[in-house]
Design an enzyme around this catalytic site. Sequence first.
Site, PDB file in Angstrom:
ATOM      1  N   ASP A  74      -0.963   5.130  23.013  1.00 57.57           N
ATOM      2  CA  ASP A  74      -0.132   5.781  22.003  1.00 57.57           C
ATOM      3  C   ASP A  74      -0.512   5.282  20.617  1.00 57.57           C
ATOM      4  O   ASP A  74      -1.157   4.249  20.468  1.00 57.57           O
ATOM      5  CB  ASP A  74       1.361   5.555  22.270  1.00 57.57           C
ATOM      6  CG  ASP A  74       1.661   4.117  22.547  1.00 57.57           C
ATOM      7  OD1 ASP A  74       1.116   3.253  21.850  1.00 57.57           O
ATOM      8  OD2 ASP A  74       2.457   3.835  23.468  1.00 57.57           O
ATOM      9  N   ASP A  76       0.753   4.459  16.739  1.00 54.99           N
ATOM     10  CA  ASP A  76       1.833   4.222  15.784  1.00 54.99           C
ATOM     11  C   ASP A  76       1.253   4.318  14.389  1.00 54.99           C
ATOM     12  O   ASP A  76       0.091   3.986  14.164  1.00 54.99           O
ATOM     13  CB  ASP A  76       2.443   2.831  15.992  1.00 54.99           C
ATOM     14  CG  ASP A  76       3.043   2.676  17.385  1.00 54.99           C
ATOM     15  OD1 ASP A  76       3.531   3.686  17.923  1.00 54.99           O
ATOM     16  OD2 ASP A  76       3.005   1.563  17.926  1.00 54.99           O
ATOM     17  N   ASP A 174       2.738  -9.744  15.490  1.00 57.59           N
ATOM     18  CA  ASP A 174       2.573 -10.916  16.358  1.00 57.59           C
ATOM     19  C   ASP A 174       1.155 -11.497  16.370  1.00 57.59           C
ATOM     20  O   ASP A 174       0.911 -12.561  15.823  1.00 57.59           O
ATOM     21  CB  ASP A 174       3.100 -10.650  17.773  1.00 57.59           C
ATOM     22  CG  ASP A 174       2.631  -9.335  18.377  1.00 57.59           C
ATOM     23  OD1 ASP A 174       1.765  -8.672  17.776  1.00 57.59           O
ATOM     24  OD2 ASP A 174       3.109  -8.968  19.457  1.00 57.59           O
TER      25      ASP A 174
HETATM   26  P1  ATP Z   1       0.619  -1.465  23.660  1.00 56.10           P
HETATM   27  O1  ATP Z   1      -0.799  -1.034  23.652  1.00 56.10           O
HETATM   28  O2  ATP Z   1       0.999  -2.098  24.942  1.00 56.10           O
HETATM   29  O3  ATP Z   1       1.586  -0.431  23.174  1.00 56.10           O
HETATM   30  P2  ATP Z   1       1.128  -2.661  21.106  1.00 56.10           P
HETATM   31  O4  ATP Z   1       0.439  -3.802  20.447  1.00 56.10           O
HETATM   32  O5  ATP Z   1       0.949  -1.321  20.497  1.00 56.10           O
HETATM   33  O6  ATP Z   1       0.672  -2.684  22.616  1.00 56.10           O
HETATM   34  P3  ATP Z   1       3.912  -2.232  20.757  1.00 56.10           P
HETATM   35  O7  ATP Z   1       5.057  -2.833  21.493  1.00 56.10           O
HETATM   36  O8  ATP Z   1       3.666  -0.779  20.846  1.00 56.10           O
HETATM   37  O9  ATP Z   1       2.633  -3.050  21.207  1.00 56.10           O
HETATM   38  O10 ATP Z   1       4.102  -2.654  19.245  1.00 56.10           O
HETATM   39  C1  ATP Z   1       3.333  -2.108  18.190  1.00 56.10           C
HETATM   40  C2  ATP Z   1       2.998  -3.180  17.157  1.00 56.10           C
HETATM   41  O11 ATP Z   1       4.203  -3.700  16.595  1.00 56.10           O
HETATM   42  C3  ATP Z   1       2.292  -4.399  17.726  1.00 56.10           C
HETATM   43  O12 ATP Z   1       0.906  -4.192  17.796  1.00 56.10           O
HETATM   44  C4  ATP Z   1       2.658  -5.477  16.742  1.00 56.10           C
HETATM   45  O13 ATP Z   1       1.888  -5.378  15.573  1.00 56.10           O
HETATM   46  C5  ATP Z   1       4.083  -5.107  16.363  1.00 56.10           C
HETATM   47  N1  ATP Z   1       5.093  -5.769  17.209  1.00 56.10           N
HETATM   48  C6  ATP Z   1       5.740  -5.262  18.276  1.00 56.10           C
HETATM   49  N2  ATP Z   1       6.609  -6.123  18.801  1.00 56.10           N
HETATM   50  C7  ATP Z   1       6.531  -7.228  18.029  1.00 56.10           C
HETATM   51  C8  ATP Z   1       7.209  -8.488  18.029  1.00 56.10           C
HETATM   52  N3  ATP Z   1       8.111  -8.768  18.948  1.00 56.10           N
HETATM   53  N4  ATP Z   1       6.877  -9.373  17.082  1.00 56.10           N
HETATM   54  C9  ATP Z   1       5.948  -9.093  16.132  1.00 56.10           C
HETATM   55  N5  ATP Z   1       5.286  -7.938  16.089  1.00 56.10           N
HETATM   56  C10 ATP Z   1       5.568  -7.006  17.012  1.00 56.10           C
HETATM   57 MG    MG Z   2       1.900   0.516  21.078  1.00 55.72          MG
END
Ligand code: ATP
Ligand code: MG
Length: 527
Positions: A74, A76, A174
């Site tokens: 996905d 963002d 993060d």
């Molecule tokens: P995935 O591919 O599994 O979706 P993702 O890195 O995109 O992994 P998401 O949960 O979709 O994870 O979150 C999007 C972004 O938001 C992360 O890449 C990170 O930059 C930020 N983020 C999400 N949760 C947190 C958190 N708990 N603390 C700090 N940053 C966060």
């Molecule tokens: Mg994501």
Amino acid sequence: MIKKFIDKLIAGASGRKPRFGKRQEVGPDQHGIDPTLVDDRALSVVHALKEAGFEAYIVGGAVRDLLLGLRPKDFDVATNATPEEVKAQFRRAFIIGRRFRIVHVVFGRGREHEVIEVSTFRAYLEAAQAEAVNGNERTSKAELAGMHHAVDASGRVLRDNVWGPQEEDAARRDFTINAMYYDPETRIVVDYHGGIADAKKRLLRMIGDPPTRYREDPVRIIRAVRFAAKLAGLGFKFDPKTRTPLHPSLPLLAEVPQSRLFDEMLKLLQTGHSLATIEQLKHLGMASGIYPLLDLVVERAEQPFVRAALQDTDRRVNEDKPVAPSFLLACVLWADVRDGWAQRIAHKEHPFPALQNAIDEVFDARIGDISGRGRLGSDMREIWMMQPRFEKRSGHTPFSLAEQPRFRAGFDFMRLRADVGEVDVTLADWWQEFSQASDAVREDLVEALRDEMHRQRRTRAPRKRGEEGAAEAPEPRERTPRAAEGAAAPAEAGDGEAPRKRRRRRRKPAGQGAGAPSEGSGTGPAE
Ligand code: ATP
Ligand code: MG
């Protein structure tokens, strides 16, 4: 020069590195992102926002995956437009969330619809504020109010909607590899924390001071495990400073609401790397302690049935097929349901209510509040309640079972049971054929089965009473549910392997059995 000096001073005084990174812009020849991996909808959202005069980038995990040559699940988008301003740019956009307001821009309809999440750059929350988010009352309410956040009586921050510049938005993310911004039009990656270098070095590194960041939001501990598992195959390793405080920080998870832990657990299990996650948890010495249900999954991953379910889930995710949490959890908790059911039958409970009661008991003992999540619980229940119905293959029953909205999940579950020898493989094969056949062929299948049963009955000499236990000797824990299946489906012609069952059935008039379980199974919501 002076700024550097001040940064050093601050770092020295607080024991931390300066918080905000230095902006670096990296072009396509350095980052090598394949533009064809970028989703058209994400591109159009970025384009529209930029046209309207805002900054907009693909952000987070999508940039990480693009950089690693993976196709992101996905996309963002992050922007300096407020949620209202974003909403105004799109025909189908919805502001969602209270504590963390974002905009969902929706494309397409029905099952095929796709959502691009757009979030506004956030200001960096002071560590103290973030601790208050997690219910730690170290910070006084007055202090928090002074920081312009809505707080409740316990000091918990209700809203985290303070907009800030991109560099602050980056610093509150993060991992360094999760904190990059990609403009799909200029093809420039904006990197404040050395994410590109870490991606090259295959390093999973938390931005800032890891123990502080785990304290700010303990869910980051679970996220660390998730990314380590996902990226292990690409050779990623933890930066030692990121890894060392993970285990000691586990107790912090007690502050996190159950529902959030449950969601994070599902992400660990349902993003295509469940077995790698379990390996990672063991490797980190965190096989238990994150969440009780997850402890159970780790423990039961040793059992063939649960292992097969996890393997199957990983395979499906990697083939882009949908997975349902209800299915996986139904697999994980099946041993409890099955054994509870057998015990109740052994205590002379009627098989159908016995199964229902066994299920209730398992929900109470293992799932707690989560069973209140309507759909998840009712789907699990349906999968379980369908199991004895697969034994019944005569008359109209198989036709109506195959029309159940949740038939597929129930069948897949039974197939998995067959794979590990819990039910006869021929039964699973029969249902597979039946479910894929036309109505006419289905009639033939039922008829052929009936003829087969007749033939077997005619050719097989009736056994004496005393013989049958010795001849069949099922596993003790299986014996009772199988007997129950027979009793729950009294009108059935039989399945060849269970002469004892047939004899008992014939003694009962059809339709008077122990509540032929059509009640519970057919009423669930469609997918
Ligand atoms: P995935 O591919 O599994 O979706 P993702 O890195 O995109 O992994 P998401 O949960 O979709 O994870 O979150 C999007 C972004 O938001 C992360 O890449 C990170 O930059 C930020 N983020 C999400 N949760 C947190 C958190 N708990 N603390 C700090 N940053 C966060
Ligand atoms: Mg994501």
